[in-house]
Motif scaffolding. Structure first.
Motif, PDB file in Angstrom:
ATOM      1  N   ASN A  21      -3.014   4.084  -6.636  1.00  0.00           N
ATOM      2  CA  ASN A  21      -2.533   3.464  -5.335  1.00  0.00           C
ATOM      3  C   ASN A  21      -3.772   3.884  -4.250  1.00  0.00           C
ATOM      4  N   GLU A  22      -4.619   4.867  -4.377  1.00  0.00           N
ATOM      5  CA  GLU A  22      -5.659   5.129  -3.297  1.00  0.00           C
ATOM      6  C   GLU A  22      -6.818   4.173  -3.727  1.00  0.00           C
ATOM      7  N   GLY A  56       0.873  -1.199  -0.031  1.00  0.00           N
ATOM      8  CA  GLY A  56      -0.011   0.060  -0.035  1.00  0.00           C
ATOM      9  C   GLY A  56       0.891   1.355   0.002  1.00  0.00           C
ATOM     10  N   GLU A  57       2.045   1.255   0.017  1.00  0.00           N
ATOM     11  CA  GLU A  57       3.035   2.526   0.054  1.00  0.00           C
ATOM     12  C   GLU A  57       3.248   2.974  -1.429  1.00  0.00           C
ATOM     13  N   ILE A  58       3.651   4.166  -1.332  1.00  0.00           N
ATOM     14  CA  ILE A  58       4.142   4.761  -2.661  1.00  0.00           C
ATOM     15  C   ILE A  58       5.579   5.216  -2.074  1.00  0.00           C
ATOM     16  N   THR A  93       0.910  -1.081  -4.596  1.00  0.00           N
ATOM     17  CA  THR A  93       2.029  -0.399  -4.164  1.00  0.00           C
ATOM     18  C   THR A  93       2.967  -0.092  -5.186  1.00  0.00           C
ATOM     19  N   PHE A  94       3.714   1.307  -5.037  1.00  0.00           N
ATOM     20  CA  PHE A  94       4.676   1.715  -6.009  1.00  0.00           C
ATOM     21  C   PHE A  94       5.985   1.674  -5.493  1.00  0.00           C
ATOM     22  N   CYS A 146       4.836  10.412  -2.642  1.00  0.00           N
ATOM     23  CA  CYS A 146       5.651   9.509  -1.903  1.00  0.00           C
ATOM     24  C   CYS A 146       5.108   9.683  -0.346  1.00  0.00           C
ATOM     25  N   ILE A 151      -0.560   7.754 -10.735  1.00  0.00           N
ATOM     26  CA  ILE A 151       0.021   7.034  -9.719  1.00  0.00           C
ATOM     27  C   ILE A 151      -0.789   7.016  -8.543  1.00  0.00           C
ATOM     28  N   THR A 152      -0.855   8.141  -7.888  1.00  0.00           N
ATOM     29  CA  THR A 152      -1.683   8.291  -6.876  1.00  0.00           C
ATOM     30  C   THR A 152      -3.156   7.640  -6.875  1.00  0.00           C
ATOM     31  N   VAL A 162       2.035  -4.643  -6.997  1.00  0.00           N
ATOM     32  CA  VAL A 162       3.284  -3.734  -6.662  1.00  0.00           C
ATOM     33  C   VAL A 162       3.704  -3.344  -8.207  1.00  0.00           C
TER      34      VAL A 162
END
Length: 246
Positions: free
Chosen positions: A184-185, A31-33, A190-191, A205, A180-181, A158
């Protein structure tokens, strides 16, 4: 509870007698960037190639989704999308045809599923209305988004991106960041993003990994780094201060 979707243990890489990667250990949580930063020649692209099994390590382990990349690369990369080098596309092909050809590599999809998946990823990256255009007519930003569409074909958990904003104009950078966001959201992808464009990384990030001369010199939450380096609001300033101390 978050799990480590990328796990690197005591990773080393030598080329000849030169040690490029020096006993690196880090994790990236689901779940992170995560932004991956370092000066030119620090080893960023080498790490990306090691993560995807394009090259083999001299020592250490790489796990993606808990699977050892070097023991079972196909299984480890099953839910991984990657854009490690600038995407190379056949300019005479349409975006739709190009992705359909790539989707054939997924043995778990039949023809109708491949067509549906290609339409889905083109929608996600905002290229569906231009799907019949030849890639030669695409701007650099559109090609980068097409590269991300390619990375999304196998429904990844990912995505690894190596310098995805290189050469983009300001509008192209904004479009890429927003994409990207959003992924992710809305989809929990995960990026792990290698870039030297610190302002862009700061905007999207939440965690950072910083490398210098083949060693990890800092990892953690972005806000923690800004506080540690004198409560600066600029990631660029914090990065420069850290490089001078390391």
């Amino acid at each position: 509870m978050n799990t480590n979707i990328i796990k690197v243990q005591n990773l080393k890489k030598k080329i000849g007698r030169t040690e490029i990667i020096k006993d690196i250990t880090f994790q990236v949580k689901k779940g992170e960037i995560c932004g991956f930063i370092g000066p030119n020649g620090a080893g960023k692209t080498t790490i990306m190639r090691l993560l995807t099994g394009l090259i083999t390590p001299t020592g250490g382990k790489v796990y993606l989704n808990g699977v050892d990349v070097n023991k079972n690369r196909e299984e480890a990369l099953e839910k991984v999308g990657a854009l490690v080098e600038a995407p190379l596309f056949f300019p005479y092909m349409t975006a739709e045809k190009l992705l359909l050809n790539l989707a054939i590599l997924n043995k778990n999809m039949n023809k109708s599923e491949r067509i549906e998946k290609v339409e889905e990823v083109l929608n996600k990256v905002g290229l569906y209305d231009r799907r019949k255009d030849k890639v030669s007519k695409y701007s650099l930003g559109m090609k980068q988004r097409l590269g991300i569409a390619q990375a999304l074909l196998n429904k990844p958990e990912v995505v690894l991106l190596d310098e995805p904003a290189n050469g983009l104009d300001p509008m192209g950078m904004i479009e890429l960041r927003n994409l990207i966001t959003k992924l992710n959201e809305e989809e929990g992808i995960t990026f792990f993003i290698s870039s030297h464009l610190l302002d862009e990384l700061q905007k999207m990030c939440n965690n950072l990994l910083i490398i210098k001369e083949g060693k990890i010199i800092w990892s953690g939450n972005k806000e923690e780094l800004l506080r540690e380096e004198g409560y600066t609001e600029s990631l660029e300033d914090a990065f420069v201060k850290l490089m001078m101390k390391a």
